[in-house]
Design an enzyme around this catalytic site. Structure first.
Site, PDB file in Angstrom:
ATOM      1  N   ASP A 257       0.856  -1.188   0.000  1.00 61.63           N
ATOM      2  CA  ASP A 257       0.000   0.000   0.000  1.00 61.63           C
ATOM      3  C   ASP A 257       0.893   1.239   0.000  1.00 61.63           C
ATOM      4  OD1 ASP A 257       0.977  -0.088   2.617  1.00 61.63           O
ATOM      5  OD2 ASP A 257      -0.881  -0.930   3.394  1.00 61.63           O
TER       6      ASP A 257
ATOM      7  N   ASP B 137       1.387   4.847   1.733  1.00 61.00           N
ATOM      8  CA  ASP B 137       0.993   5.735   2.831  1.00 61.00           C
ATOM      9  C   ASP B 137       1.625   7.105   2.611  1.00 61.00           C
ATOM     10  OD1 ASP B 137      -0.510   3.860   4.275  1.00 61.00           O
ATOM     11  OD2 ASP B 137       1.324   2.944   5.026  1.00 61.00           O
TER      12      ASP B 137
ATOM     13  N   ASP C 110       8.681   2.988  13.692  1.00 62.85           N
ATOM     14  CA  ASP C 110       9.241   1.853  14.430  1.00 62.85           C
ATOM     15  C   ASP C 110      10.698   1.527  14.081  1.00 62.85           C
ATOM     16  OD1 ASP C 110       8.351   1.006  11.925  1.00 62.85           O
ATOM     17  OD2 ASP C 110       7.068  -0.602  12.681  1.00 62.85           O
TER      18      ASP C 110
END
Ligand code: ATP
Ligand code: MG
Length: 473
Positions: free
Chosen positions: A76, A78, A171
């Site tokens: 995807d 983002d 992260d």
């Protein structure tokens, strides 16, 4: 791994600290990396250009930049921007704002939804709220936008930030790279590009703190390492192993979603190995894990590995494995053994399976929350397989019309091993499901049962006051 889009030289040092709010990022110019706009979603590009035309900053971020650099197809796209969610909504008619605590803009296109987030920060809540929000809130007390529990786990983080802060709250270094259409360069605040080239998964900042803030990051580390064929950096791995037991603090529904991502990643075997080595598997599935280890001659272990391997092969071929089928393949033997125990106690088979699945759900759901409807679908796959062992059985066309017929058939075929007679029956069911006209029975079956024509049965009247309507799960 194809690394054709990675620049030839290490363009920046490996950063691993959170103090860099004012740090200048490494900029990798268009000529130094191989990412092209042709590889990107046209919708994502359209959004970036409209943001730019309206005076906002917009970047592609996270997994899509990582994957494009690695020559992989992103799952995807983002986007992040300095426009607030309400400003994004005003720019795009196809925008819907989602999330009560984290306001995110979802832009809906015919074949995809693109998420646009406003730059966020891990810093304490000192910023102003959006004018619209402040007006809407009236006299109501404003909730803190950044909230951690006493153990340091983030309960809420919705503080707007700068591009640097946004990169540093992500992260892993390899997930913090941003791509801008302003000059088509890549922006690297954390040394992510160096780690990408060295095939390393490294947390941004102190790994112990980052796993404390969000234990799900431990599962993400395992998944990215397995999926990309990377190694988890030494300090990150040490902290992960030390914190493995704290995974149970994460929300059970999130752990279920992550579990699906791990085992449906196409690298489930590798994920499982890493989960075991780090202690995460035992923490997620304590009772099942003990059962796997306690059985003699390694049978369940080998079988579990075989099932994961099978799932991996299917995913790698582009097949879809539904969550109930995945669960049946992974936990079917365990549930069968429980069902056998109930049967020995005198319960009929169907009720034994119901009781076994209910017991399995009771053990698993407090940590990994399998939705009730998935539990029911799992129970049906396990209990309905007996119907495939008889042909033609009662009303085969109704059975074939079930929405989960293919899952039941797949489960039975995958787990039937070398049983030839059963395999022949499964072939009959497969052909029956594919053909518009009835398929003749195999010879041995015709001898036994004669013609598949059956006498029409009188339908029994339903008892309007059943004593027990419970269906198990
Ligand atoms: P993929 O979509 O291929 O599974 P991804 O890296 O894009 O991988 P997403 O879950 O789509 O993963 O998240 C997008 C980005 O958001 C990540 O790349 C990362 O930068 C950030 N992110 C996601 N989850 C977290 C988290 N728990 N903590 C910090 N940052 C996160
Ligand atoms: Mg993603």
């Amino acid at each position: 791994m194809s690394s054709s889009n990675l620049p030839a030289e290490r363009s920046c040092g490996s950063g691993n600290r959170l103090e860099t709010e004012t740090r200048c990022p490494a900029i990798i110019a268009r000529s130094e990396h191989g990412i092209s706009r042709k590889q990107m979603s046209p919708n994502a590009l359209r959004i970036l250009y409209r943001l730019k035309d309206n005076g906002f900053v917009g970047y592609l971020v996270g997994g899509c930049v990582r994957d494009l650099l690695l020559g992989r197809e992103p799952k995807d796209f983002d986007l992040v921007t300095n426009a607030t969610p309400n400003q994004v909504k005003r720019l795009f008619r196809n925008c819907r704002l989602v999330g009560r605590r984290f306001r995110l803009a979802h832009l809906h296109f015919q074949n995809e939804i693109i998420e646009v987030a406003t730059f966020r920060s891990l810093a304490a809540d000192e910023r102003e709220s959006e004018p619209e929000e402040a007006a809407g809130a009236g006299q109501r007390q404003r909730h803190p936008r950044m909230l951690k529990d006493e153990d340091g786990m983030i309960l809420r983080d919705n503080v707007y930030g700068t591009p640097a802060e946004d990169a540093l709250r992500r992260d892993f270094t390899v997930n913090s790279l941003a791509y801008t259409i302003a000059d088509f360069s890549i922006i690297d605040y954390t040394g992510g590009l160096a780690d990408l080239k060295a095939c390393i998964i490294r947390t941004i900042g102190d790994p112990a703190v980052r796993f404390q803030e969000d234990p799900v990051r431990m599962l993400r580390a395992v998944r990215f390492a397995a999926q990309l064929g990377f190694t988890i950096e030494r300090n990150t791995r040490t902290a992960l192993t030390a914190a493995a037991d704290t995974i149970v603090r994460a929300a059970p529904a999130r752990l279920y979603e992550e579990m699906l991502k791990l085992f449906l990643s196409g690298e489930g075997v590798r994920c499982y190995e890493l989960l075991r080595q780090t202690g995460l598997f035992g923490a997620l599935f304590p009772v099942f894990s003990d059962w796997l280890c306690a059985e003699s001659e390694g049978f369940p272990h080998t079988r579990f590995g075989e099932m994961l391997n099978h799932v991996d092969c299917r995913i790698q071929q582009g097949d879809v494995v539904s969550p109930p089928l995945l669960l049946a393949l992974l936990f079917g033997d365990y549930i069968d053994q429980k069902a056998e125990r109930f049967r020995c106690q005198g319960l009929p088979w169907q009720q034994s399976v119901n009781a076994a699945v209910a017991e399995f759900m009771g053990e698993t759901c407090p940590i990994v929350m399998i939705a009730n409807r998935v539990g029911i679908a799992l129970r049906d796959i396990i209990s309905q397989q007996t119907r495939l062992k008889k042909i033609p059985g009662r009303r085969p066309e109704t059975f074939i019309a079930r929405h989960d017929f293919n899952d039941i058939l797949d489960y039975c075929r995958i787990t039937c091993g070398n049983k030839k007679e059963l395999a022949a029956r499964l072939d009959w069911w497969t052909a029956q499901a594919l053909q518009p006209a009835p398929v003749p029975l195999p010879a041995e079956q015709t001898e036994k049962t004669g013609t598949p024509e059956r006498k029409k049965r009188r339908r029994r009247r339903r008892n309007p006051h059943p004593k027990s309507g419970a269906k198990g799960v």
